[in-house]
Design a protein around this motif. Structure first.
Motif, PDB file in Angstrom:
ATOM      1  N   VAL A 158       0.857  -1.179   0.000  1.00  0.00           N
ATOM      2  CA  VAL A 158       0.000   0.000   0.000  1.00  0.00           C
ATOM      3  C   VAL A 158       0.894   1.230   0.000  1.00  0.00           C
ATOM      4  O   VAL A 158       1.707   1.418   0.910  1.00  0.00           O
ATOM      5  CB  VAL A 158      -0.917   0.018   1.238  1.00  0.00           C
ATOM      6  CG1 VAL A 158      -1.752   1.301   1.271  1.00  0.00           C
ATOM      7  CG2 VAL A 158      -1.823  -1.211   1.248  1.00  0.00           C
ATOM      8  N   HIS A 159       0.774   2.047  -1.043  1.00  0.00           N
ATOM      9  CA  HIS A 159       1.517   3.303  -1.142  1.00  0.00           C
ATOM     10  C   HIS A 159       0.608   4.389  -0.562  1.00  0.00           C
ATOM     11  O   HIS A 159      -0.326   4.856  -1.213  1.00  0.00           O
ATOM     12  CB  HIS A 159       1.897   3.587  -2.592  1.00  0.00           C
ATOM     13  CG  HIS A 159       2.716   2.476  -3.197  1.00  0.00           C
ATOM     14  ND1 HIS A 159       4.074   2.364  -3.016  1.00  0.00           N
ATOM     15  CD2 HIS A 159       2.344   1.407  -3.951  1.00  0.00           C
ATOM     16  CE1 HIS A 159       4.527   1.301  -3.634  1.00  0.00           C
ATOM     17  NE2 HIS A 159       3.494   0.689  -4.213  1.00  0.00           N
ATOM     18  N   LEU A 160       0.897   4.758   0.675  1.00  0.00           N
ATOM     19  CA  LEU A 160      -0.026   5.515   1.508  1.00  0.00           C
ATOM     20  C   LEU A 160       0.194   7.020   1.355  1.00  0.00           C
ATOM     21  O   LEU A 160       1.223   7.549   1.765  1.00  0.00           O
ATOM     22  CB  LEU A 160       0.169   5.090   2.963  1.00  0.00           C
ATOM     23  CG  LEU A 160      -0.773   5.655   4.014  1.00  0.00           C
ATOM     24  CD1 LEU A 160      -2.223   5.287   3.709  1.00  0.00           C
ATOM     25  CD2 LEU A 160      -0.371   5.135   5.391  1.00  0.00           C
ATOM     26  N   VAL A 161      -0.791   7.710   0.784  1.00  0.00           N
ATOM     27  CA  VAL A 161      -0.692   9.156   0.568  1.00  0.00           C
ATOM     28  C   VAL A 161      -1.263   9.924   1.749  1.00  0.00           C
ATOM     29  O   VAL A 161      -0.635  10.836   2.283  1.00  0.00           O
ATOM     30  CB  VAL A 161      -1.395   9.553  -0.748  1.00  0.00           C
ATOM     31  CG1 VAL A 161      -1.333  11.069  -0.960  1.00  0.00           C
ATOM     32  CG2 VAL A 161      -0.761   8.828  -1.926  1.00  0.00           C
ATOM     33  N   SER A 162      -2.482   9.560   2.192  1.00  0.00           N
ATOM     34  CA  SER A 162      -3.090  10.203   3.367  1.00  0.00           C
ATOM     35  C   SER A 162      -3.865   9.155   4.154  1.00  0.00           C
ATOM     36  O   SER A 162      -4.350   8.168   3.594  1.00  0.00           O
ATOM     37  CB  SER A 162      -4.006  11.356   2.955  1.00  0.00           C
ATOM     38  OG  SER A 162      -5.123  10.893   2.220  1.00  0.00           O
ATOM     39  N   GLY A 163      -3.971   9.377   5.459  1.00  0.00           N
ATOM     40  CA  GLY A 163      -4.641   8.419   6.324  1.00  0.00           C
ATOM     41  C   GLY A 163      -3.659   7.471   6.984  1.00  0.00           C
ATOM     42  O   GLY A 163      -2.440   7.670   6.923  1.00  0.00           O
ATOM     43  N   PHE A 179      -8.739   8.992   3.276  1.00  0.00           N
ATOM     44  CA  PHE A 179      -7.697   7.983   3.093  1.00  0.00           C
ATOM     45  C   PHE A 179      -7.461   7.857   1.603  1.00  0.00           C
ATOM     46  O   PHE A 179      -8.402   7.636   0.830  1.00  0.00           O
ATOM     47  CB  PHE A 179      -8.165   6.639   3.668  1.00  0.00           C
ATOM     48  CG  PHE A 179      -7.173   5.506   3.503  1.00  0.00           C
ATOM     49  CD1 PHE A 179      -6.394   5.095   4.577  1.00  0.00           C
ATOM     50  CD2 PHE A 179      -7.012   4.853   2.282  1.00  0.00           C
ATOM     51  CE1 PHE A 179      -5.479   4.048   4.434  1.00  0.00           C
ATOM     52  CE2 PHE A 179      -6.101   3.819   2.133  1.00  0.00           C
ATOM     53  CZ  PHE A 179      -5.328   3.417   3.212  1.00  0.00           C
ATOM     54  N   THR A 180      -6.209   7.988   1.157  1.00  0.00           N
ATOM     55  CA  THR A 180      -5.895   7.877  -0.272  1.00  0.00           C
ATOM     56  C   THR A 180      -4.638   7.044  -0.446  1.00  0.00           C
ATOM     57  O   THR A 180      -3.683   7.163   0.326  1.00  0.00           O
ATOM     58  CB  THR A 180      -5.702   9.257  -0.930  1.00  0.00           C
ATOM     59  OG1 THR A 180      -4.649   9.954  -0.265  1.00  0.00           O
ATOM     60  CG2 THR A 180      -6.976  10.090  -0.867  1.00  0.00           C
ATOM     61  N   SER A 181      -4.631   6.201  -1.487  1.00  0.00           N
ATOM     62  CA  SER A 181      -3.488   5.313  -1.701  1.00  0.00           C
ATOM     63  C   SER A 181      -3.547   4.677  -3.076  1.00  0.00           C
ATOM     64  O   SER A 181      -4.587   4.716  -3.755  1.00  0.00           O
ATOM     65  CB  SER A 181      -3.486   4.180  -0.653  1.00  0.00           C
ATOM     66  OG  SER A 181      -4.545   3.260  -0.900  1.00  0.00           O
ATOM     67  N   THR A 182      -2.430   4.099  -3.473  1.00  0.00           N
ATOM     68  CA  THR A 182      -2.425   3.095  -4.537  1.00  0.00           C
ATOM     69  C   THR A 182      -1.984   1.782  -3.906  1.00  0.00           C
ATOM     70  O   THR A 182      -1.269   1.767  -2.898  1.00  0.00           O
ATOM     71  CB  THR A 182      -1.486   3.448  -5.708  1.00  0.00           C
ATOM     72  OG1 THR A 182      -0.140   3.564  -5.213  1.00  0.00           O
ATOM     73  CG2 THR A 182      -1.909   4.740  -6.376  1.00  0.00           C
ATOM     74  N   ILE A 183      -2.422   0.679  -4.487  1.00  0.00           N
ATOM     75  CA  ILE A 183      -2.094  -0.656  -3.972  1.00  0.00           C
ATOM     76  C   ILE A 183      -1.543  -1.498  -5.118  1.00  0.00           C
ATOM     77  O   ILE A 183      -2.119  -1.531  -6.206  1.00  0.00           O
ATOM     78  CB  ILE A 183      -3.334  -1.348  -3.377  1.00  0.00           C
ATOM     79  CG1 ILE A 183      -3.928  -0.530  -2.228  1.00  0.00           C
ATOM     80  CG2 ILE A 183      -2.986  -2.758  -2.900  1.00  0.00           C
ATOM     81  CD1 ILE A 183      -5.223  -1.103  -1.680  1.00  0.00           C
ATOM     82  N   ASN A 184      -0.448  -2.173  -4.863  1.00  0.00           N
ATOM     83  CA  ASN A 184       0.074  -3.191  -5.773  1.00  0.00           C
ATOM     84  C   ASN A 184      -0.110  -4.554  -5.118  1.00  0.00           C
ATOM     85  O   ASN A 184       0.378  -4.779  -4.002  1.00  0.00           O
ATOM     86  CB  ASN A 184       1.556  -2.962  -6.073  1.00  0.00           C
ATOM     87  CG  ASN A 184       1.793  -1.763  -6.951  1.00  0.00           C
ATOM     88  OD1 ASN A 184       1.815  -0.634  -6.470  1.00  0.00           O
ATOM     89  ND2 ASN A 184       1.959  -1.972  -8.237  1.00  0.00           N
ATOM     90  N   LEU A 185      -0.826  -5.457  -5.788  1.00  0.00           N
ATOM     91  CA  LEU A 185      -1.036  -6.810  -5.285  1.00  0.00           C
ATOM     92  C   LEU A 185      -0.437  -7.809  -6.261  1.00  0.00           C
ATOM     93  O   LEU A 185      -0.719  -7.763  -7.459  1.00  0.00           O
ATOM     94  CB  LEU A 185      -2.531  -7.112  -5.133  1.00  0.00           C
ATOM     95  CG  LEU A 185      -3.294  -6.553  -3.932  1.00  0.00           C
ATOM     96  CD1 LEU A 185      -4.739  -7.035  -3.979  1.00  0.00           C
ATOM     97  CD2 LEU A 185      -2.645  -6.953  -2.622  1.00  0.00           C
ATOM     98  N   SER A 186       0.382  -8.717  -5.745  1.00  0.00           N
ATOM     99  CA  SER A 186       0.844  -9.836  -6.556  1.00  0.00           C
ATOM    100  C   SER A 186      -0.285 -10.847  -6.713  1.00  0.00           C
ATOM    101  O   SER A 186      -1.241 -10.866  -5.925  1.00  0.00           O
ATOM    102  CB  SER A 186       2.048 -10.509  -5.899  1.00  0.00           C
ATOM    103  OG  SER A 186       3.129  -9.623  -5.778  1.00  0.00           O
ATOM    104  N   GLU A 187      -0.192 -11.698  -7.729  1.00  0.00           N
ATOM    105  CA  GLU A 187      -1.197 -12.732  -7.947  1.00  0.00           C
ATOM    106  C   GLU A 187      -1.426 -13.525  -6.660  1.00  0.00           C
ATOM    107  O   GLU A 187      -0.478 -13.911  -5.976  1.00  0.00           O
ATOM    108  CB  GLU A 187      -0.746 -13.669  -9.064  1.00  0.00           C
ATOM    109  CG  GLU A 187      -1.757 -14.727  -9.425  1.00  0.00           C
ATOM    110  CD  GLU A 187      -1.301 -15.611 -10.574  1.00  0.00           C
ATOM    111  OE1 GLU A 187      -2.007 -16.585 -10.880  1.00  0.00           O
ATOM    112  OE2 GLU A 187      -0.237 -15.318 -11.149  1.00  0.00           O
TER     113      GLU A 187
END
Length: 285
Positions: A158-163, A179-187
């Motif tokens: 989780v690339h956490l921007v706010s929250g 709360f704002t973020s981008t998420i990278n999930l592996s398979e």
């Protein structure tokens, strides 16, 4: 109680100049997810050497905030209040338009000369009536300033921007507690979270494929969830990248006209008058 999928909306292909663009919101299917107003996904797109770069020259805003995720390439931000900043891949730009400013989002001179891959997502965040005329502000953060927090199973980040998430705090202090973020999930990776009751979730699949509440979400799809419920989980059927945000709805009237988002038609007319009379500032690029 788990949140339920209400609908899945596929973004509309709507290029801007020569820039590939998918608009997830607003569309004919969904106008907004209060307090989230607008989501444009630009790219991914390869630019050759000696290109013109991003096409977003000077334009005004009032009444909301913008959060821009720079996924590939770069963005040079310029505005009539805070000056200039170049943000590279993995970074973000958070701009509070508030009472109003003029800004431009273009490519750096280096990118225009050398070319490369470009991918950017911009999200508009509404402000409640009491904050619409707040003082404008801009914050640009590079990738190394954004916490990368592992998910519980270790198969996601989780690339956490706010929250707050897993004991970490994002670097941006949201005026409205978003709360704002981008998420990278592996398979096969799973994301789980508990969130406050009656919060609106914005979940957008940048790329990949996820399973959520018995439904699949795929590239360029916005997943609309119920307001009810405070538990959310999904897992990746393949390597996936997502935007995940949540916040409390304002439940106020929304009057939007181009780059202005206010509560009444009269406020929109005032914003137009203020822009045309130069009260939002001036800038040249």
């Amino acid at each position: 109680m788990k949140k339920k999928v209400k609908a899945i909306h596929t973004g509309i292909y709507d290029p801007i100049a020569d820039l590939k663009t998918w608009r997830a919101m607003p569309t004919q299917d969904i106008n907004n997810l209060d307090p989230f107003l607008f989501l444009n996904h630009h790219g991914p797109q390869k630019y050759g050497p000696d290109n013109n770069g991003l096409p977003f020259g000077p334009h005004p805003h009032r009444g909301f905030e913008t959060l821009t995720f720079v996924l590939q390439g770069d963005i040079t931000h310029k505005d009539s209040v805070s000056g200039e900043s170049v943000i590279n891949a993995g970074g973000i730009q958070w701009m509070t338009a508030g009472s109003g400013l003029i800004h431009a989002e273009v490519s750096s001179d280096e990118f225009k000369k050398e070319g490369g891959m470009e991918e950017v997502i911009q999200l508009w965040l509404n402000l409640p009536s009491k904050l619409k005329m707040t003082e404008p502000n801009y914050l640009g953060l590079q990738k190394d300033k954004i916490p990368a927090v592992k998910t519980e199973d270790g198969l996601g980040t989780v690339h956490l921007v706010s929250g707050h998430y897993n004991g970490e705090k994002g670097p941006v202090e949201s005026l409205t507690g978003l709360f704002t973020s981008t998420i990278n999930l592996s398979e096969k990776g799973e994301f789980q979270i508990e969130l406050p009751d009656d919060n609106q979730v914005l979940l957008y699949v940048i790329n990949g494929n996820i399973d959520i509440d018995g439904h699949q979400g795929q590239t360029h799809q916005l997943i609309e969830l119920s307001l009810e419920g405070n538990e959310l989980s999904f897992f990746a059927n393949e390597d996936s990248q997502l935007i995940f945000c949540f916040g409390k709805p304002f439940n106020e009237p929304i009057f939007a006209h181009g780059p202005f988002v206010m509560n009444t038609a009269e406020e929109i007319n005032q914003a137009i008058d203020d822009f045309q009379s130069g009260k939002l500032g001036t800038m040249n690029i």
